[in-house]
Design a protein around this motif. Structure first.
Motif, PDB file in Angstrom:
ATOM      1  N   ALA A 154       0.846  -1.205   0.000  1.00  0.00           N
ATOM      2  CA  ALA A 154       0.000   0.000   0.000  1.00  0.00           C
ATOM      3  C   ALA A 154       0.871   1.242   0.000  1.00  0.00           C
ATOM      4  CB  ALA A 154      -0.942  -0.019   1.210  1.00  0.00           C
ATOM      5  N   TYR A 155       1.805   1.287  -0.976  1.00  0.00           N
ATOM      6  CA  TYR A 155       2.763   2.397  -1.051  1.00  0.00           C
ATOM      7  C   TYR A 155       2.056   3.712  -1.367  1.00  0.00           C
ATOM      8  CZ  TYR A 155       2.164   0.154  -5.541  1.00  0.00           C
ATOM      9  OH  TYR A 155       1.603  -0.452  -6.626  1.00  0.00           O
ATOM     10  N   ASP A 156       0.857   3.654  -1.965  1.00  0.00           N
ATOM     11  CA  ASP A 156       0.054   4.864  -2.173  1.00  0.00           C
ATOM     12  C   ASP A 156      -0.968   4.921  -1.031  1.00  0.00           C
ATOM     13  OD1 ASP A 156      -1.999   6.629  -2.924  1.00  0.00           O
ATOM     14  OD2 ASP A 156      -1.705   6.231  -5.067  1.00  0.00           O
ATOM     15  N   MET A 198      -4.417   3.434  -1.098  1.00  0.00           N
ATOM     16  CA  MET A 198      -4.634   1.989  -1.081  1.00  0.00           C
ATOM     17  C   MET A 198      -5.016   1.500   0.314  1.00  0.00           C
ATOM     18  SD  MET A 198      -1.416   0.948  -3.439  1.00  0.00           S
ATOM     19  CE  MET A 198      -1.389   1.358  -5.196  1.00  0.00           C
ATOM     20  N   ARG A 199      -4.911   2.397   1.317  1.00  0.00           N
ATOM     21  CA  ARG A 199      -5.200   1.984   2.684  1.00  0.00           C
ATOM     22  C   ARG A 199      -6.600   2.396   3.095  1.00  0.00           C
ATOM     23  NH1 ARG A 199       0.469   4.147   5.374  1.00  0.00           N
ATOM     24  NH2 ARG A 199       1.699   3.417   3.600  1.00  0.00           N
ATOM     25  N   VAL A 200      -7.167   1.633   4.014  1.00  0.00           N
ATOM     26  CA  VAL A 200      -8.381   2.089   4.686  1.00  0.00           C
ATOM     27  C   VAL A 200      -8.397   1.455   6.067  1.00  0.00           C
ATOM     28  CG1 VAL A 200      -9.951   0.258   3.871  1.00  0.00           C
ATOM     29  CG2 VAL A 200     -10.865   2.498   4.445  1.00  0.00           C
ATOM     30  N   LEU A 254      -2.603  -6.525  -5.820  1.00  0.00           N
ATOM     31  CA  LEU A 254      -1.657  -6.711  -4.713  1.00  0.00           C
ATOM     32  C   LEU A 254      -0.418  -7.449  -5.209  1.00  0.00           C
ATOM     33  CD1 LEU A 254      -4.134  -7.795  -1.916  1.00  0.00           C
ATOM     34  CD2 LEU A 254      -2.589  -5.827  -1.766  1.00  0.00           C
ATOM     35  N   LEU A 255      -0.642  -8.464  -6.037  1.00  0.00           N
ATOM     36  CA  LEU A 255       0.465  -9.301  -6.494  1.00  0.00           C
ATOM     37  C   LEU A 255       1.046  -8.788  -7.816  1.00  0.00           C
ATOM     38  CD1 LEU A 255      -0.788 -12.866  -5.507  1.00  0.00           C
ATOM     39  CD2 LEU A 255       0.263 -11.074  -4.121  1.00  0.00           C
ATOM     40  N   ASP A 256       0.706  -7.523  -8.140  1.00  0.00           N
ATOM     41  CA  ASP A 256       1.293  -6.878  -9.311  1.00  0.00           C
ATOM     42  C   ASP A 256       1.072  -7.680 -10.586  1.00  0.00           C
ATOM     43  OD1 ASP A 256       2.367  -4.574 -10.006  1.00  0.00           O
ATOM     44  OD2 ASP A 256       4.364  -4.906  -9.156  1.00  0.00           O
ATOM     45  N   ASN A 257      -0.038  -8.374 -10.616  1.00  0.00           N
ATOM     46  CA  ASN A 257      -0.430  -9.148 -11.799  1.00  0.00           C
ATOM     47  C   ASN A 257       0.603 -10.211 -12.173  1.00  0.00           C
ATOM     48  OD1 ASN A 257      -2.597  -9.499 -13.484  1.00  0.00           O
ATOM     49  ND2 ASN A 257      -1.697  -8.324 -15.167  1.00  0.00           N
ATOM     50  N   SER A 258       1.379 -10.656 -11.203  1.00  0.00           N
ATOM     51  CA  SER A 258       2.382 -11.686 -11.494  1.00  0.00           C
ATOM     52  C   SER A 258       1.713 -13.054 -11.524  1.00  0.00           C
ATOM     53  CB  SER A 258       3.479 -11.666 -10.421  1.00  0.00           C
ATOM     54  OG  SER A 258       4.074 -12.945 -10.334  1.00  0.00           O
TER      55      SER A 258
END
Ligand code: GLC
Ligand code: CA
Length: 570
Positions: free
Chosen positions: A346-348, A351-353, A364-368
């Motif tokens: 949640a570097y931005d 993205m947090r709540v 979350l998994l960067d589309n990997s």
């Protein structure tokens, strides 16, 4: 009162009802609003869901979990109920719900509904009566107080939105207690009439044929001066009472606890053989540790939590999950760990709540693809029954520009057509916009295109589901965590003696190995009970090197690789 726990199958002529069906089931969480809009008004509905049951059956889903679809102002995604026995008109009718149950049952699929019993919407007639007529029949239905200073030790669950668990009501001129949003007053469970009202609701839905309930926010029913309002003894007493009714009058129906607590406290929601509580509980302790391992490249946290022996009844099942309709909660982890998770995932700040991360699995998994496969291979191998969240099977993205948890509640992406094939409405009329981000645009990420691609994530997940279902050990077996010489590697054996259930009477051992390293690794695994055992890959059947005579196994794994190996003892 005599209580009977049903653990053996009930046999009727020509029919065996497995009372522990939930231990072998793959669950799928789907919000009615988000799945399919049958009438083009911009909101998903029951008729739409019915029309998509074939897809879910094809995927291999055994049971659906439906978040609340009751009458509601929808200020908390329907968890703010204004009438427990009415369906929100835009979702459909009771007749359509009956049809959903029938059509699901025809496909051997079960329907579990969500019941938020801790609180109602402030629009509920009970609350309206309670505030205007303190001496009337509903006067004592909620938790009223002259001061807002009671129970200062009770934590605030939505700190981004609320700074007190009390709100002032200008009509009654008293404060009422609320664990969640201030528009969600808590019901007063010390009032026996609240028990009666709530049990009527439970019976109403069981009589309609539902196969179980998710007991939303269940730890918070009671508050006390001594405790912190989470899992108070009276709360457990109430759950026992509910379970006794289910066992006596509706055997085979289940109760699932949503208890976001520390491991031992979650396990308490199963109760005991003598005093059973819930059949299932979500595995909140394991979930964040999966994400932690993926980035720390270390299996330590998972080894610790999986090696912990929590005594639970033999019929109890964990509900394991990666994501759901809420934020990825970080309440039950240490501060250091939480900061690491925020840094990775949640570097931005958007993205947090609250105390968590409001993103979907694929983002979350960067589309990997490697990480998505590893995470699912682990999810499907862990003790308990897996819960998927709609859309994650195609790697749907999210929209962090939407408020709160709506970020990951956007319409299901079916096709590359208008509104992702979810609805024929004017795009501006949708309950939430479809995802159109660069990487996750619905023209790329949708069911139709993944069906057309045999190597898609969707086909991959369907395959894993079917492999899992062919091996009852995953649902019914025990777990033993093994020592390895590589901290990036998690290894455990699942074992099932193969007796006592109507399915799979073959004993089976499966060795599961997962590498969290971001590069290829070699590992030596200690499997002392398996000296000389032969190993076969569960997916392709190919033979692997055997475990050597002193119970050691040497393996190499590619980046974020994993194995499910059938072990045949010598
Ligand atoms: C549960 C639900 C969540 C809801 C809350 C209040 O935690 O999962 O979505 O906001 O209860 O009802
Ligand atoms: Ca509709």
């Amino acid at each position: 009162m005599g209580r009977v726990t049903f653990t053996a199958p009930i046999t009727l002529p020509g029919l065996t009802l497995d009372l522990q069906w939930y231990r072998r089931s793959v669950f799928y969480e789907v919000m009615v609003r988000s799945f399919y809009d049958s009438n083009g008004d911009g909101s998903g509905d029951l008729a739409g869901l019915i029309s998509r049951l074939d897809y879910l059956q094809w995927l291999g889903v055994d049971a659906l979990w439906l978040p609340p679809f009751f009458a509601s102002p929808l200020r908390d995604g329907g968890y703010d109920v204004a009438d427990y026995t009415q369906i929100l008109p835009e979702f459909g009718t009771l007749d359509e719900f009956r049809e959903l149950v029938t059509k699901a049952h025809e496909r051997n699929m079960r329907i579990v509904i969500d019941l938020p019993l801790n609180h109602t919407s402030d629009q509920h007639p009970w609350f309206q009566a309670s505030r205007s007529d303190p001496d009337g029949p509903y006067g004592d239905f909620y938790v009223w107080s002259d001061t807002d200073e009671k129970w200062p030790d009770i934590r605030i669950i939505f700190p981004d939105y609320e700074d007190s668990n009390w709100a002032f009501d200008s009509v009654r001129r008293q404060f009422y207690f609320h664990r969640f949003f201030s528009h969600q007053p808590d019901l007063n469970f010390t009032n026996p009439r609240v028990h009666e009202a709530v049990i009527d609701v439970v019976r109403f839905w069981l009589d309609l044929g539902v196969d179980g309930f998710r007991l939303d926010a269940i730890p918070y029913l009671y508050e006390s001066d001594e405790g912190n309002g989470e899992g108070e003894p009276e709360t457990h007493e109430f759950i026992k009472k509910l379970r006794a009714i289910v066992d006596r009058d509706y055997p085979g129906r289940i109760m699932i606890a949503e208890a976001n607590q520390w491991p031992r406290e979650v396990a308490a929601f199963f109760g005991t053989d003598e005093e059973p509580e819930c059949h299932m509980a979500f595995d909140f302790p394991v979930m964040p540790r999966i994400f932690y391992s993926l980035r720390s490249q270390s299996a330590d946290e998972l080894v610790a939590v999986l090696s912990e022996t929590t005594d639970v009844p033999s019929w109890a099942a964990w509900g394991v999950f990666l994501r759901n309709h809420d934020e990825l909660t970080l309440e039950m982890v240490s501060e250091e760990y939480r900061q690491a998770m925020y840094g990775w995932y949640a570097y931005d700040p958007r993205m947090r709540v609250n105390v968590g991360i409001r993103r979907r699995l694929a983002t979350l998994l960067d589309n990997s693809r490697a990480e998505l496969e590893l995470a699912h291979a682990l999810l499907f191998a862990l003790p308990g029954s897996p819960f998927l969240y709609y859309g994650d099977e195609i790697g749907m993205g999210d929209n962090i520009w939407l408020p709160d948890r709506d970020s990951s509640r956007t319409p299901m992406q079916w096709t590359p057509d208008r509104n992702a094939g979810f609805s024929s409405a004017d795009p501006g009329k949708l309950y939430l916009p479809v995802v159109q981000s660069l990487v996750y645009h619905y023209s790329q990420v949708n069911v139709e295109s993944q069906l057309a691609q045999s190597r898609s994530l969707l086909h991959w997940i369907r395959n894993v589901i079917h492999v899992r279902k062919a091996h009852p050990v995953f649902g019914l077996g025990s777990i033993e965590v093994l020592d390895t010489d590589n901290p990036a590697v998690l290894a455990f054996v699942r074992s099932y003696a193969g007796a006592g259930t109507p399915v799979g009477d073959q004993p089976e051992d499966v060795l599961c190995v997962f590498s969290f390293a971001h590069n290829p690794v070699a590992v030596t695994i200690d499997a002392p009970g398996f000296a000389g055992a032969e190993l076969f890959d569960l997916f392709g059947g190919h033979r692997f090197p055997s475990i050597d005579d002193d119970g050691r196994l040497h393996l190499t794994l590619g980046t974020q690789g994993f194995f499910w190996l059938k072990a045949v003892r010598r």
